[in-house]
Design an enzyme around this catalytic site. Structure first.
Site, PDB file in Angstrom:
ATOM      1  N   SER A 116      -2.922 103.791  50.355  1.00 31.36           N
ATOM      2  CA  SER A 116      -1.730 103.229  50.990  1.00 31.36           C
ATOM      3  C   SER A 116      -0.444 103.519  50.221  1.00 31.36           C
ATOM      4  O   SER A 116      -0.091 104.662  50.005  1.00 31.36           O
ATOM      5  CB  SER A 116      -1.941 101.731  51.180  1.00 31.36           C
ATOM      6  OG  SER A 116      -0.893 101.204  51.947  1.00 31.36           O
ATOM      7  N   HIS A 117       0.209 102.469  49.765  1.00 32.21           N
ATOM      8  CA  HIS A 117       1.524 102.585  49.131  1.00 32.21           C
ATOM      9  C   HIS A 117       1.409 102.756  47.618  1.00 32.21           C
ATOM     10  O   HIS A 117       2.420 102.769  46.931  1.00 32.21           O
ATOM     11  CB  HIS A 117       2.329 101.341  49.455  1.00 32.21           C
ATOM     12  CG  HIS A 117       1.555 100.087  49.144  1.00 32.21           C
ATOM     13  ND1 HIS A 117       0.508  99.679  49.939  1.00 32.21           N
ATOM     14  CD2 HIS A 117       1.633  99.227  48.135  1.00 32.21           C
ATOM     15  CE1 HIS A 117      -0.020  98.587  49.419  1.00 32.21           C
ATOM     16  NE2 HIS A 117       0.636  98.288  48.320  1.00 32.21           N
ATOM     17  N   ASP A 280       5.130 104.267  54.361  1.00 29.31           N
ATOM     18  CA  ASP A 280       4.465 104.354  53.056  1.00 29.31           C
ATOM     19  C   ASP A 280       3.514 105.548  52.999  1.00 29.31           C
ATOM     20  O   ASP A 280       3.482 106.381  53.901  1.00 29.31           O
ATOM     21  CB  ASP A 280       3.727 103.053  52.740  1.00 29.31           C
ATOM     22  CG  ASP A 280       2.527 102.849  53.631  1.00 29.31           C
ATOM     23  OD1 ASP A 280       2.554 103.331  54.782  1.00 29.31           O
ATOM     24  OD2 ASP A 280       1.547 102.221  53.183  1.00 29.31           O
ATOM     25  N   ASP A 282       0.374 106.153  53.550  1.00 29.33           N
ATOM     26  CA  ASP A 282      -0.539 106.472  54.657  1.00 29.33           C
ATOM     27  C   ASP A 282       0.050 106.164  56.022  1.00 29.33           C
ATOM     28  O   ASP A 282      -0.664 106.243  57.029  1.00 29.33           O
ATOM     29  CB  ASP A 282      -1.869 105.741  54.471  1.00 29.33           C
ATOM     30  CG  ASP A 282      -1.718 104.240  54.524  1.00 29.33           C
ATOM     31  OD1 ASP A 282      -0.644 103.735  54.121  1.00 29.33           O
ATOM     32  OD2 ASP A 282      -2.659 103.558  54.977  1.00 29.33           O
ATOM     33  N   ASP A 284       1.305 103.368  57.487  1.00 29.13           N
ATOM     34  CA  ASP A 284       1.135 102.146  58.280  1.00 29.13           C
ATOM     35  C   ASP A 284       2.226 101.109  58.037  1.00 29.13           C
ATOM     36  O   ASP A 284       2.345 100.158  58.806  1.00 29.13           O
ATOM     37  CB  ASP A 284      -0.275 101.547  58.102  1.00 29.13           C
ATOM     38  CG  ASP A 284      -0.614 101.233  56.663  1.00 29.13           C
ATOM     39  OD1 ASP A 284       0.230 101.468  55.780  1.00 29.13           O
ATOM     40  OD2 ASP A 284      -1.744 100.759  56.421  1.00 29.13           O
ATOM     41  N   ARG A 285       3.028 101.283  57.001  1.00 29.45           N
ATOM     42  CA  ARG A 285       4.100 100.309  56.753  1.00 29.45           C
ATOM     43  C   ARG A 285       5.429 100.822  57.279  1.00 29.45           C
ATOM     44  O   ARG A 285       5.598 102.009  57.507  1.00 29.45           O
ATOM     45  CB  ARG A 285       4.243 100.051  55.256  1.00 29.45           C
ATOM     46  CG  ARG A 285       3.035  99.382  54.668  1.00 29.45           C
ATOM     47  CD  ARG A 285       3.301  98.950  53.242  1.00 29.45           C
ATOM     48  NE  ARG A 285       2.176  98.157  52.780  1.00 29.45           N
ATOM     49  CZ  ARG A 285       2.193  97.366  51.717  1.00 29.45           C
ATOM     50  NH1 ARG A 285       3.301  97.286  50.994  1.00 29.45           N
ATOM     51  NH2 ARG A 285       1.133  96.676  51.377  1.00 29.45           N
ATOM     52  N   LYS A 379      -1.838  98.606  61.271  1.00 28.25           N
ATOM     53  CA  LYS A 379      -0.399  98.520  61.413  1.00 28.25           C
ATOM     54  C   LYS A 379       0.150  99.941  61.517  1.00 28.25           C
ATOM     55  O   LYS A 379      -0.536 100.898  61.166  1.00 28.25           O
ATOM     56  CB  LYS A 379       0.220  97.748  60.261  1.00 28.25           C
ATOM     57  CG  LYS A 379      -0.139  98.253  58.880  1.00 28.25           C
ATOM     58  CD  LYS A 379       0.360  97.264  57.841  1.00 28.25           C
ATOM     59  CE  LYS A 379      -0.088  97.651  56.457  1.00 28.25           C
ATOM     60  NZ  LYS A 379      -1.025  96.683  55.883  1.00 28.25           N
TER      61      LYS A 379
HETATM   62  C1  G1P Z   1      -1.013  93.816  50.476  1.00 26.28           C
HETATM   63  C2  G1P Z   1      -0.157  93.025  51.426  1.00 26.28           C
HETATM   64  C3  G1P Z   1      -0.924  92.730  52.691  1.00 26.28           C
HETATM   65  C4  G1P Z   1      -1.441  94.024  53.283  1.00 26.28           C
HETATM   66  C5  G1P Z   1      -2.215  94.818  52.245  1.00 26.28           C
HETATM   67  C6  G1P Z   1      -2.603  96.190  52.756  1.00 26.28           C
HETATM   68  O1  G1P Z   1      -2.158  93.085  50.136  1.00 26.28           O
HETATM   69  O2  G1P Z   1       0.289  91.814  50.849  1.00 26.28           O
HETATM   70  O3  G1P Z   1      -0.098  92.051  53.585  1.00 26.28           O
HETATM   71  O4  G1P Z   1      -2.263  93.772  54.380  1.00 26.28           O
HETATM   72  O5  G1P Z   1      -1.415  95.007  51.081  1.00 26.28           O
HETATM   73  O6  G1P Z   1      -1.483  96.961  53.076  1.00 26.28           O
HETATM   74  P1  G1P Z   1      -2.271  92.236  48.782  1.00 26.28           P
HETATM   75  O7  G1P Z   1      -1.982  93.181  47.647  1.00 26.28           O
HETATM   76  O8  G1P Z   1      -1.197  91.179  48.863  1.00 26.28           O
HETATM   77  O9  G1P Z   1      -3.651  91.683  48.805  1.00 26.28           O
HETATM   78 ZN    ZN Z   2      -0.290 101.703  53.852  1.00 25.62          ZN
END
Ligand code: G1P
Ligand code: ZN
Length: 546
Positions: A116-117, A280, A282, A284-285, A379
């Site tokens: 992801s990010h 981000d 991947d 999805d954000r 998302k």
């Molecule tokens: C974080 C975000 C959450 C999201 C997840 C995946 O998780 O807070 O809303 O679904 O990344 O993108 P966390 O690190 O808080 O568990």
């Molecule tokens: Zn992501």
């Protein structure tokens, strides 16, 4: 070449392969250990039933190790009797595009490669997530079964063969398995065209609407180029950092005000386009900033829901809204006015899946820059940007005007998240434990002008499958609707991250234009005192404020 070429290779379990909120996410070096990835992939197959001869979708965000991982996955899948694998060209599929593809192909499931990010590159993170047939992340019972298998695994199966050319579109075979390399964008683009009025957005760009979209050298670049510049006619150069790089160009592909500060600065400058946006690693954000107006993800969710019928895909109205518990209550007010249900779920997109599948909600979102709808089961960053573009094109007003009008109508939820990143894990867990024990005694207590109405450890009962999820965050809710929420991140790969979510509601339009941190100042101080954050974490202040 048949599956007779499959070899069985002896292996030993790793102890740390429990998938978290978003799959198995570890440092690249962890994945590079001998048999680490093989064990996990074999454990996925061992834990599943019925994939033989079926179709699986595979793709990732292009980060370091994506290509190596895909080659291994192909060979293991072939050895396990998968019928066909559909891969995005060059191994690229954004998370929402993978979800869309699983759904369009009626595939058995998919393997999404991403962290992801989180930063990429040889010293960054990598991740593997298994998605099921509805296109969404595997439910806990599946991920737990995979984890259980990783603890017992003694061998994996693999086909010895040449690497597949994943850059060339078309079909090849590996063992008895078909491998189909498809355009990464086409299927997703077609889906977006059913949801939004592309002609209207095209007209708006022709009439001078301006956009700056930062793909952050991550997966959305190819999608954004096609959608915004080629299809919709945004000026060339509207999409920046459009080429996915294995290390994301050394940047942190998290579209927040810290890592995308340049976009924020641009949006606040004289040269500001109508809309600045980013996604981000991947895809999805989303980050949405209008000219001189940052839109918090919680507000964005509420505004999209309130304006949903503008977009052709939602013209008939929405069935309901779901938000994660720490997300602000802004969407609740929209749901109330629309007369549709609002569901409050634990953090993590997977909790929306059942609600979406059952048709109970149409739009959902999280405070962490995630929004989406029933079009996929993840998302979707570009979906949010297209949605905003369609609203801007239809209303012919600025982002700022739309946000202000929303607050006048519904009231404003001032909202901020304070993250204490990579603190010592023991201290962070001790903090949560101590606060949890203290919750019952907080109810009724006064802190200055604030009185605690309710303090609890959030638990969720899924109305569709009846499952219960406990310990999903500590909530301190005050009589005036203000709220402080504490939880530990489930996605970090080093130490622990404490997230503190702070919110208050302001119905009076005359008081809706304060600076957020100033508006929340008393609650912020209280958030630190209540949980004795400095004592437990040795941090006097958060490392990231969003
Ligand atoms: C974080 C975000 C959450 C999201 C997840 C995946 O998780 O807070 O809303 O679904 O990344 O993108 P966390 O690190 O808080 O568990
Ligand atoms: Zn992501």
């Amino acid at each position: 070449m048949g599956n007779s070429h499959a070899t069985t290779i002896a292996t030993a379990p790793f102890a740390d392969q429990r998938p978290g909120t978003s799959g198995l996410r570890k440092k690249v070096q962890v994945f590079e250990q001998r048999h680490y990835l093989e064990n996990f992939i074999q454990s996925i197959f061992d834990a599943l039933d019925g994939y033989q001869d079926a179709t699986l979708v595979v793709g990732g965000d292009g980060r370091f190790y994506n290509r190596e991982a895909i080659q291994k996955i192909l060979k293991i899948a072939a050895a396990n009797g998968v019928g066909r694998i559909v891969i995005g060209q060059s191994g690229i599929l954004s998370t929402p595009a993978a979800s869309a593809l699983i759904r369009s192909l009626k595939a058995f499931g998919g393997i999404v490669l991403s962290a992801s990010h989180n930063p990429g590159g040889p010293h960054g993170d990598f991740g593997i997530k298994y998605n099921v047939a509805n296109g969404g992340p595997a439910p806990e019972k599946v991920t737990e079964a995979i984890y259980a298998r990783t603890r017992e695994i003694t061998s994996f199966k693999i086909v010895e063969s040449q690497d597949v050319d994943i850059d060339r579109l078309g079909e090849t075979m590996i063992g008895d398995m078909r491998v189909h390399v498809v355009d990464s964008v086409a299927n997703y683009q077609a889906l977006m065209q059913t949801l939004f009025d592309f002609d209207r957005i095209r007209d708006a760009f022709r009439s001078g609407l301006t956009l700056k979209f930062d793909a952050m050298s991550a997966v959305t670049g190819p999608y954004a180029r096609v959608l915004f510049e080629k299809e919709l006619g945004a000026r060339p150069g509207s999409v920046i950092n459009a080429i996915p790089l294995p290390d994301f160009g050394g940047h942190h592909p998290d579209p927040n005000l810290v890592y995308a500060k340049h976009l924020y600065d641009l949006a606040m400058s004289d040269a500001a386009p109508d809309l600045c946006a980013a996604s981000d690693g991947d895809g999805d954000r989303n980050l949405i900033i209008g000219r001189s107006r940052f839109v918090t993800p919680s507000d964005s969710l509420a505004i999209l829901a309130a304006n949903a019928t503008i977009a052709p895909g939602y013209r008939r109205g929405i069935a309901g809204i779901a938000r994660s518990m720490p997300t602000s209550g802004a969407a609740d007010r929209v749901a109330e006015r629309l007369g549709v249900p609002l569901y409050e779920t634990p953090t993590g997109w997977k909790y929306f899946g059942n609600l979406l599948d059952a048709g109970l909600v149409t739009i959902c979102g999280e405070e962490s820059a995630g929004a989406g709808s029933d079009h996929v089961r993840e998302k979707d960053g570009l979906w949010a940007v297209l949605f905003w573009l369609d609203i801007l094109a239809a209303r012919k007003e600025s982002v700022d005007a739309i946000v202000r009008q929303h607050w006048t109508t519904y009231g404003r939820n001032y909202y901020s998240r304070h993250d204490y990143e990579e603190v010592a894990s023991d201290g962070a867990h001790a903090l949560i434990e101590a606060l949890r024990n203290q919750l019952p005694s907080l109810e009724g207590q006064c802190f200055g002008a604030l009185q605690v109405a309710k303090a609890d450890d959030f638990a969720y009962h899924d109305p569709v499958d009846g499952s219960d999820s406990k310990h999903q965050g500590l909530r301190v809710i005050f009589t005036d609707g203000s709220r402080i929420v504490y939880r530990l991140s489930g996605t970090g790969t080093a130490g622990a991250t404490l997230r503190v979510y702070i919110e208050c509601f302001e119905p009076d339009p005359a008081r809706q234009y304060m600076e957020t941190q100033a508006a929340l100042a008393d609650l912020i101080t209280l958030s630190r005192d209540l949980a004795e954050i400095e004592r437990y974490t040795q941090r006097a202040a958060p490392s990231v404020i969003t």
